[in-house]
Write an enzyme that holds these catalytic residues in place. Structure first.
Site, short mmCIF file in Angstrom:
data_model
loop_
_atom_site.label_atom_id
_atom_site.label_comp_id
_atom_site.label_asym_id
_atom_site.label_seq_id
_atom_site.Cartn_x
_atom_site.Cartn_y
_atom_site.Cartn_z
N ASP A 114 -2.95 6.94 3.12
CA ASP A 114 -2.07 7.85 2.38
C ASP A 114 -2.51 7.95 0.92
OD1 ASP A 114 -1.20 5.36 1.60
OD2 ASP A 114 0.93 5.70 1.99
N SER A 115 -3.58 7.20 0.56
CA SER A 115 -4.24 7.40 -0.73
C SER A 115 -4.73 8.84 -0.84
CB SER A 115 -5.41 6.43 -0.89
OG SER A 115 -6.28 6.51 0.22
N ASP A 157 -2.58 6.03 8.25
CA ASP A 157 -1.41 5.49 7.57
C ASP A 157 -0.12 6.20 7.97
OD1 ASP A 157 -1.99 3.30 5.99
OD2 ASP A 157 -2.56 4.49 4.24
N GLU A 167 3.00 -0.48 5.84
CA GLU A 167 3.09 -1.48 4.78
C GLU A 167 4.34 -2.34 4.94
OE1 GLU A 167 2.93 0.55 0.99
OE2 GLU A 167 1.01 1.51 1.47
N GLU A 227 -4.17 -6.29 0.07
CA GLU A 227 -4.56 -5.54 -1.13
C GLU A 227 -4.14 -6.28 -2.39
OE1 GLU A 227 -3.54 -1.37 -1.11
OE2 GLU A 227 -4.14 -1.11 -3.20
O1 KIV Z 1 -4.11 4.43 1.56
C1 KIV Z 1 -5.14 3.72 1.48
O2 KIV Z 1 -6.25 4.18 1.22
C2 KIV Z 1 -4.98 2.28 1.71
C3 KIV Z 1 -6.11 1.41 1.29
C4 KIV Z 1 -6.09 1.26 -0.18
C5 KIV Z 1 -6.09 0.10 2.00
O3 KIV Z 1 -3.96 1.87 2.19
#
Ligand code: KIV
Length: 275
Positions: free
Chosen positions: A44-45, A83, A115, A182
């Site tokens: 979700d980044s 995610d 998460e 993380e």
């Molecule tokens: O959303 C993402 O890219 C992540 C990574 C930073 C592990 O959760």
């Protein structure tokens, strides 16, 4: 070789460390897949690096499905882990299973990531019971940025470190096949790795984990709004793109592009009749 949750789990404790990188589109998925990465995270980044949000809170199920399906079309051998966005699983166990199912059916993911620790174990249990593999994520959990009060290293006090260890054991017990750690101190991440039976994948958690993950745009120098201390830039693709586009603009202006080799021909007689 096709990577699955079984092959990823078998990499735990071996010298064959797990490589994970994020991707959000078909072309990039094809590139990182052909480089031989074990798993692609549709993180979700994407809210930060693809959509320009300042955090991941606004990312929707539709965003995740759209990008996950594109990545899945480009990933031949890598396991695609997608995610679950903010509020797609925290609200109830029912929502968690329905939304994980959508990421698999519509987003063509091979597994989902969410998460949290003890508090999301009922969701992890129910999603895995529905036949969907779950990767857990502890330490700095960006969806909780408003309660964490900033992007900071986690687990530094005895109490916080103990909580992380307990959470890691709990998500394993609930059925997670892997755990992303993380922004956790290296010694604590190593201890967690040695204390659980599922592989850990670190980001800012030192080299004692069973694998590593980085955000594509960070490690390729394409996202520079902020660069965390743990990022290593393996190439400056951002600079290569800027130089290539500047050359393109220049050649448009000079007429050097497109040259005759890149243009189509017509018989002179046809053209002459039009004058
Ligand atoms: O959303 C993402 O890219 C992540 C990574 C930073 C592990 O959760």
């Amino acid at each position: 070789m096709k990577n699955t949750t079984t092959t990823i789990k078998a990499q735990k404790g071996t010298e064959n460390k797990i490589s994970m990188i994020t991707a959000y589109d078909y072309s990039m998925a094809k590139l990182v897949d052909s480089a031989g990465v074990n798993t692609i995270l549709v993180g979700d980044s994407l809210g930060n690096v693809m959509l320009g949000y300042e955090d991941t809170v606004s990312v929707t199920m539709e965003d995740m499905i759209h990008h996950s399906a594109a990545v899945a079309r480009g990933a031949k051998n890598a396991l695609v882990v997608t995610d679950m966005p903010f509020m797609s699983y925290q609200t109830s166990v029912y929502d968690a299973v329905v939304n994980a199912g959508r990421l698999m059916k519509e987003g063509r993911a091979g597994a989902v990531k969410l998460e949290g620790g003890v508090e999301v174990c009922p969701q992890i249990k129910a999603i895995t019971a529905a036949g969907i593999p779950v990767c857990a994520h502890l330490g700095l959990t960006p969806q909780s940025i408003n309660t964490l009060g900033g992007y900071k290293i986690q687990g530094k006090t005895e109490e916080a470190a103990k909580k992380l260890l307990d959470d890691a054991r709990a998500v394993e017990e609930a059925g997670a096949f892997a755990l992303v750690l993380e922004c956790v101190p290296k010694k604590l991440a190593t201890l967690i790795t040695e204390s659980i039976g599922i592989p850990t994948i670190g980001i800012g958690a030192g080299n004692g984990c069973d694998g590593q993950v980085l955000v594509n745009q960070d490690m390729l120098g394409m996202f520079t709004d902020y660069v965390p201390k743990f990022v290593k830039q393996y190439a400056n693709v951002g600079e290569i793109i800027k130089n290539a586009v500047a050359d393109y603009i220049n050649e448009i202006n000079t007429g050097a592009f497109p040259d005759d080799a890149r243009s189509y021909k017509i018989d002179d007689e046809v053209i002459e009749k039009l004058y």
